[in-house]
Design an enzyme around this catalytic site. Structure first.
Site, PDB file in Angstrom:
ATOM      1  N   ASP A  86       5.893   6.700  40.484  1.00  0.00           N
ATOM      2  CA  ASP A  86       4.445   6.583  40.368  1.00  0.00           C
ATOM      3  C   ASP A  86       4.124   5.203  39.784  1.00  0.00           C
ATOM      4  O   ASP A  86       4.996   4.546  39.197  1.00  0.00           O
ATOM      5  CB  ASP A  86       3.943   7.697  39.441  1.00  0.00           C
ATOM      6  CG  ASP A  86       2.467   7.596  39.129  1.00  0.00           C
ATOM      7  OD1 ASP A  86       1.670   7.406  40.058  1.00  0.00           O
ATOM      8  OD2 ASP A  86       2.116   7.687  37.939  1.00  0.00           O
ATOM      9  N   ASP A  88       0.459   4.131  38.218  1.00  0.00           N
ATOM     10  CA  ASP A  88      -0.462   4.143  37.081  1.00  0.00           C
ATOM     11  C   ASP A  88       0.078   4.980  35.924  1.00  0.00           C
ATOM     12  O   ASP A  88       0.492   6.129  36.108  1.00  0.00           O
ATOM     13  CB  ASP A  88      -1.825   4.688  37.503  1.00  0.00           C
ATOM     14  CG  ASP A  88      -2.554   3.751  38.448  1.00  0.00           C
ATOM     15  OD1 ASP A  88      -2.381   2.526  38.305  1.00  0.00           O
ATOM     16  OD2 ASP A  88      -3.298   4.233  39.323  1.00  0.00           O
TER      17      ASP A  88
END
Length: 297
Positions: A86, A88
């Site tokens: 991922d 963020d």
């Protein structure tokens, strides 16, 4: 017989991994295996029997209050050949959509929707649509402004570049936007990146308030992991997935090693392997890499 490895990792900014803590851990998991120092005063591996799983609650309670992460992984095939991460609040410290909204004076409103989505309280596609709609008419120049705020999390470069140097395929996947993932991927050295596409009106140089379809959400993250494993002919336990939000849960559950990184409560409840204190360096230690093998440039 040692079938598991207990990895202890201290958050260097707050504490050091003391001999007393290591001895306590060894006693609780009842191991005769030799402690391997991965980084002095920072990280160790302790081979231990399968029964160590039952000792984890006691170990966590014993080390509670100390900035030490406790990771228990199978001894076999520790070094993963695929990294899917991922972006963020994982690779970067930011929530880039929230930052973009903040520069437009919409920060609190958008951040509230983001928080509900990451905690699993709101369907991801719905939350993304709601948040992006609020950006309609904003100048595209705000993207560049928001990019200036983006900061890599400590250990991000080391994690990606070390795994790449040792032959792993690396992929950045985000429910955010390609404007940011392209730049973060290039900065860290990811082989590829995947995210949503913000639609723009080139005539007015403004955002339309929409994204291209289909939306990249939790199912797409899982599909990417499975596709990469198949296309690179990798066994089921060969992937490391890392993330922090509810939209990461499917890929974290599916990966050979799913790591919850400073994650939301809903993720910590579902994923046993957690980095709650240390940096992304812990993802390398969890694979048995010594600090001497880390690559940062």
């Amino acid at each position: 017989m040692t079938s598991l490895v207990l990895t202890l990792v201290a958050r260097r900014e707050e504490t050091s991994l003391a001999a007393q803590s290591i001895a306590l851990a060894r006693d609780i998991v009842r191991t005769q295996g030799e402690t391997v120092v991965l980084s002095p005063a920072e990280a160790v591996d302790i081979p231990c029997p399968d029964t160590a799983r039952d000792s984890l609650p006691s170990l966590r309670a014993a080390l509670d209050g100390q900035a030490i992460d406790i990771l228990l992984t199978p001894a076999d095939n520790r070094r993963k050949r695929l990294l899917i991460s991922d972006m963020d609040s994982t690779i970067v410290a930011n929530e880039t959509l929230d930052d973009l909204a903040a520069h437009a004076g919409l920060g609190e409103k958008v951040a509230a929707i983001t928080a509900r989505s990451m905690n699993g309280e709101l369907d991801f596609a719905t939350s993304l649509r709601e948040r992006v709609a609020l950006l309609r008419g904003l100048p595209t120049s705000l993207l560049e402004t928001a990019w200036k705020d983006v900061t890599l999390n400590p250990g991000a470069l080391e994690m990606v570049r070390t795994m790449s140097a040792f032959g792993a395929r690396t992929a950045l996947v985000s429910g955010g936007f390609t404007f940011f993932t392209a730049r973060v991927a290039a900065l860290c050295g990811f082989d590829e990146h995947h995210a949503n596409v913000l639609l723009m009106d080139k005539t007015t140089e403004s955002l339309t308030g929409e994204t291209a379809q289909p939306v990249l959400g939790p199912d797409a993250k899982l599909h990417l992991l499975e596709t990469l494993q198949k296309s690179h002919d990798l066994p089921e336990d060969a992937a490391l997935a890392i993330g922090d939000g509810a939209n990461d849960l499917p890929m974290l559950r599916r990966a050979g090693l799913g790591l919850a990184f400073h994650a939301k409560p809903v993720v910590r409840q579902a994923i046993p392997a957690q980095i709650n204190h240390a940096s992304l360096r812990a993802a390398l230690f969890a694979q048995g890499y010594p600090a001497s093998a880390f690559v940062s440039d």
